[in-house]
Write an enzyme that holds these catalytic residues in place. Structure first.
Site: not given
Length: 400
Positions: A225, A147, A143-144
């Site tokens: 997100e 980004h 997830h990070e």
């Protein structure tokens, strides 16, 4: 996907310009109220904006990591975490593995920073590192790193620094107002009714500017997100890993110490919650955790942007993935879960010991094995006594 990244950049530039406009208007208000020349306040605000933008571009990641109390680690400090970040680097297709940072905090959270995919970092709290199994940790790291791949990190770093600048200027302007007894400049006080009204408008804007800036900042963060969650499901081929991790993050009752209003949207989940209580579902900085979990668990047997979009439509009746990201995107089958406690994979007790050993090593503690029972004794860097007693068997061990 590149169209999506390009659209992200365009929208991001517009939103950052809007935050810059708030800063300029704030400077105008400060100029009216405290100076005899409103454009003098605008000039100061513009100079601050340019300086802070340059600082954010070149040093924003370092500032945010230092603010969070994050410390860089090497592979020898935590090989399992490095292995997972290496795996996700390959899965994401990043040109370089992000630097890895640890935040010594029992709260559960993580975030990513950086200028671009070739200069980025991921940070995770020690509490989260202890709680997550391999699949869950993969989900959070993916997830990070999504980004990073989606070019969100530079925008978030610059917006965070810009928001911090607006908050600081408003704070000091309000303090000056308080200590001056509510009296502004001579012109704003003496120029009659018109001047007083303009000064009053300026005063109101000084109070509202941080709120306007924060609303713009939150608008930047929330939609990203969803795309990062969808990307993590695709990179790991296991949506349940991130869903399970989000449940643990949401159930945590610890508030992270190093977070502030400017950095809150950068974390995996909103770091602010009422002390001793779980994270509220409806938070202003992030989509509801329960909704994110439901979408991930509705994806079925396909790990793809299309499957995530279908699940989002069924769950919340809204579109969360841009059309450009759905065209020609990859679709892969969901894999089986990893076995906790398998060879090389620690259970929750071993993860706690593994993380504590890393933290003691980072604090330069010295290890000494008891000569009688073999218990590992950890001595702080400033420990100078010639001997130490083992708390388990009572044996006195020489330290030199």
């Amino acid at each position: 996907m590149w169209e999506q990244i390009s659209a992200n950049r365009t929208r991001s530039a517009v939103l950052v310009i809007m935050m810059g406009a708030v800063l300029i208007i704030l400077g105008y208000a400060v100029g009216i109220y405290f100076l005899d020349e409103p454009w003098g306040g605008v000039a100061v605000a513009a100079a601050v904006w340019i300086i802070m933008t340059l600082v954010a571009y070149f040093q924003g990641d370092s500032i945010l990591l230092a603010t969070a109390g994050a410390k860089k680690i090497e592979k020898k400090d935590h090989p399992r975490l490095f292995n997972i970040v290496e795996e996700m680097t390959i899965a994401c297709g990043l040109p370089r593995m992000p630097d890895v940072y640890i935040i010594d905090d029992p709260a559960l959270n993580a975030f990513a920073v950086g200028r671009d995919p070739s200069k980025s970092a991921v940070a995770i709290t020690s509490g989260l590192l202890q709680k997550l199994n391999r699949d869950e940790l993969q989900g959070v790291m993916a997830h990070e790193m999504a980004h990073v791949k989606n070019r969100d990190v530079l925008l978030m770093s610059m917006a965070a620094v810009l928001l911090g600048t607006i908050v600081i200027i408003s704070y000091y302007a309000s303090r000056m107002l308080f200590y001056s007894g509510g009296r502004g400049s001579r012109r704003s006080s003496d120029s009659g009714g018109g001047g007083a009204i303009i000064a009053l408008i300026g005063l109101v804007f000084m109070i509202l500017a941080p709120i306007f800036a924060q609303l713009i900042y939150f608008a930047i963060s929330r939609r990203r997100e969803y795309l990062a969650d969808a990307s993590a499901a695709l990179f790991t081929r296991y949506p349940e890993g991130l869903a399970s991790a989000l449940e643990k993050l949401g159930a945590s009752t610890n508030q992270i110490r190093g977070a502030n209003q400017a950095t809150a949207p950068m974390y995996t989940v909103n770091p602010f919650r009422e002390e001793g209580r779980k994270a509220a579902d409806l938070t202003s900085t992030h989509p509801p955790i329960s909704e994110r979990v439901k979408i991930l668990r509705r994806m079925g047997h396909s790990a793809s942007y299309q499957a995530y979009e279908r699940a989002a439509e069924e769950t919340s009746k809204k579109h969360v993935i841009p059309a450009s990201a759905l065209t020609g995107a990859d679709s892969v089958p969901v894999r089986a879960p990893s076995a906790e406690g398998a060879v090389g994979e620690p259970d929750k007790f071993a993860r706690t010991r593994e993380t504590q050993n890393m933290l003691f090593g980072m604090a330069n503690y010295r290890q000494l094995n008891c000569a009688n029972c073999g218990t590992t004794l950890r001595l702080p860097p400033n420990f100078t006594a010639p001997a130490v007693r083992c708390p388990h068997c009572g044996t006195v061990n020489k330290t030199a």
